[in-house]
Write a protein that holds these residues in place. Structure first.
Motif, PDB file in Angstrom:
ATOM      1  N   ASP A   1       0.769  -1.263  -0.050  1.00 47.39           N
ATOM      2  CA  ASP A   1      -0.205   0.001  -0.181  1.00 47.39           C
ATOM      3  C   ASP A   1       0.869   1.101  -0.173  1.00 47.39           C
ATOM      4  O   ASP A   1       2.051   1.247   0.181  1.00 47.39           O
ATOM      5  CB  ASP A   1      -1.017  -0.133   1.236  1.00 47.39           C
ATOM      6  N   ALA A   2       0.094   2.443   0.011  1.00 44.55           N
ATOM      7  CA  ALA A   2       0.961   3.726  -0.224  1.00 44.55           C
ATOM      8  C   ALA A   2       0.283   4.693   0.690  1.00 44.55           C
ATOM      9  O   ALA A   2      -0.553   4.478   1.505  1.00 44.55           O
ATOM     10  CB  ALA A   2       1.216   4.233  -1.730  1.00 44.55           C
ATOM     11  N   THR A   3       0.527   5.955   0.339  1.00 48.57           N
ATOM     12  CA  THR A   3       0.093   6.901   1.282  1.00 48.57           C
ATOM     13  C   THR A   3      -1.228   7.136   1.519  1.00 48.57           C
ATOM     14  O   THR A   3      -1.694   7.473   2.566  1.00 48.57           O
ATOM     15  CB  THR A   3       0.580   8.246   0.685  1.00 48.57           C
ATOM     16  N   ALA A   4      -2.244   6.801   0.626  1.00 43.06           N
ATOM     17  CA  ALA A   4      -3.519   6.799   0.771  1.00 43.06           C
ATOM     18  C   ALA A   4      -3.876   5.807   1.973  1.00 43.06           C
ATOM     19  O   ALA A   4      -5.122   6.165   2.775  1.00 43.06           O
ATOM     20  CB  ALA A   4      -4.260   6.352  -0.407  1.00 43.06           C
ATOM     21  N   HIS A   5      -3.051   4.915   2.455  1.00 41.36           N
ATOM     22  CA  HIS A   5      -3.575   4.208   3.518  1.00 41.36           C
ATOM     23  C   HIS A   5      -3.524   4.951   4.885  1.00 41.36           C
ATOM     24  O   HIS A   5      -4.594   4.433   5.745  1.00 41.36           O
ATOM     25  CB  HIS A   5      -2.226   3.154   3.626  1.00 41.36           C
TER      26      HIS A   5
ATOM     27  N   ASN B   1       5.648   4.194   0.552  1.00 45.31           N
ATOM     28  CA  ASN B   1       4.995   2.961  -0.063  1.00 45.31           C
ATOM     29  C   ASN B   1       5.485   1.877   1.256  1.00 45.31           C
ATOM     30  O   ASN B   1       6.532   1.970   1.742  1.00 45.31           O
ATOM     31  CB  ASN B   1       5.478   2.181  -1.347  1.00 45.31           C
ATOM     32  N   GLY B   2       4.645   0.729   1.220  1.00 42.72           N
ATOM     33  CA  GLY B   2       5.175  -0.101   2.599  1.00 42.72           C
ATOM     34  C   GLY B   2       4.162  -1.537   2.493  1.00 42.72           C
ATOM     35  O   GLY B   2       3.442  -1.486   1.494  1.00 42.72           O
ATOM     36  N   LEU B   3       4.533  -2.469   3.167  1.00 40.63           N
ATOM     37  CA  LEU B   3       4.187  -3.709   3.208  1.00 40.63           C
ATOM     38  C   LEU B   3       3.234  -4.050   4.406  1.00 40.63           C
ATOM     39  O   LEU B   3       4.044  -3.634   5.527  1.00 40.63           O
ATOM     40  CB  LEU B   3       5.252  -4.757   2.686  1.00 40.63           C
TER      41      LEU B   3
END
Length: 320
Positions: free
Chosen positions: A90-94, A249-251
């Protein structure tokens, strides 16, 4: 301290990672990407997953499930078994969505999605079409003040980091540039290049190839310091002190996933971003990486929740 040969480091990491990963995970692991193929999150995800798979001897299969500002993919992973077979990219919207959607989210972001690793951060960028008159940020602000609401700026969706960047520019500069939300990056990029939309907020990895090809101008970036791959491009903070936004971004893993498994994935990912080949590819994109623990990423996520909650309230971003 005695230096450990690189080969020794790799063997040590593999030995430490093998037990829980081998027991808990199948050979093929689904990585549900919340964004479209070809965008920054997709490119970085595939670089990371290919290197991770090579290190661990497992197949990380990236599946793109875009939609609803990342909530389609997030919901799928939040409901997935916590067996290590399914992960979320996922990315910043998360970190925006809890403030944007509130209790309409079909999952609890904090409770249902566990941080594993922060894969990259990058400033956002403000691009213009080559035919657009103002060629500097101060000139753009002056031009926008002369015709409130008469300028359009593209982003890839309501509540994205780019949308927040635009609304923060409007707020701090006292201007009104209209937001045009596109569903995916390719259409926004094509309309910018063709001059059908004069401005676009994007990010460094997306901007860089367009800039190198001479297809657009980059008026400014949103970081607090110079960006190496954007030589000569000023920060918005030079004109608007204190202005700063980032994309990341992250997991993530479903709630209930073994802490041991998450820790071992984090250790493997820390090793991956130190590999020269992977680091060179990410650096060349303008995707900044840094070592981080599970706890580091969890703390970063909390900071992002708080930042975007303030931004959503201050700029009055709404989804109907």
């Amino acid at each position: 301290m005695t230096a450990v040969p690189r080969r020794g480091l790799i063997l040590t990491a593999g030995t430490l990672l093998a037990p829980a990963l081998a027991r808990a995970q199948p050979r093929s692991i689904r990585v549900i990407n919340a964004y479209s193929a070809g965008g920054t999150a997709d490119v970085v995800c595939r670089i990371i997953c290919a290197a991770l798979g090579a290190r661990l001897g497992q197949n990380f299969v990236v599946e793109n499930h875009p939609g609803a500002a990342g909530t389609v993919a997030a919901q799928a992973v939040a409901r997935a078994p916590a067996d290590g077979a399914t992960l979320l990219y996922d990315a910043t919207a998360h970190s925006v969505n809890p403030s944007l959607f509130g209790n309409r989210l079909p999952y609890d972001t904090r409770r249902d999605l566990l941080p594993v690793f922060l894969t990259m951060v990058t400033p956002n960028t403000l691009m213009s079409s080559n035919g657009f008159g103002p060629q500097t940020l101060p000139a753009l602000i002056e031009f926008a003040r002369s015709q409130p609401g008469g300028l359009d700026c593209a982003t890839t969706g309501i509540g994205t980091a780019q949308h927040v960047s635009l609304e923060l520019l409007n707020h701090m500069a006292g201007i009104r540039i209209a937001h045009i939300a596109y569903r995916e990056m390719a259409s926004a990029r094509n309309d910018l290049i063709a001059g059908r939309v004069p401005l676009q907020f994007s990010n460094v990895p997306t901007t860089l190839p367009l800039l190198q090809a001479g297809q657009v101008r980059c008026l400014a970036h949103t970081g607090p310091a110079p960006v190496g791959v954007l030589a000569g491009v000023p920060g918005l903070a030079e004109t608007l002190p204190g202005y700063e936004t980032w994309e990341w971004n992250g997991l993530f893993a479903p709630a209930g996933t073994s802490a041991t498994l998450i820790g071992e994935l984090n250790a493997a990912l820390n090793a991956v971003i130190r590999e020269p080949a992977t680091l060179d590819r990410l650096t060349g994109l303008g995707a900044l990486t840094r070592p981080n623990s599970v706890e580091d990423f969890a703390a970063f996520r909390e900071q992002q929740f708080a930042f975007f909650a303030r931004m959503v309230q201050m700029t009055n971003i709404r989804i109907d």
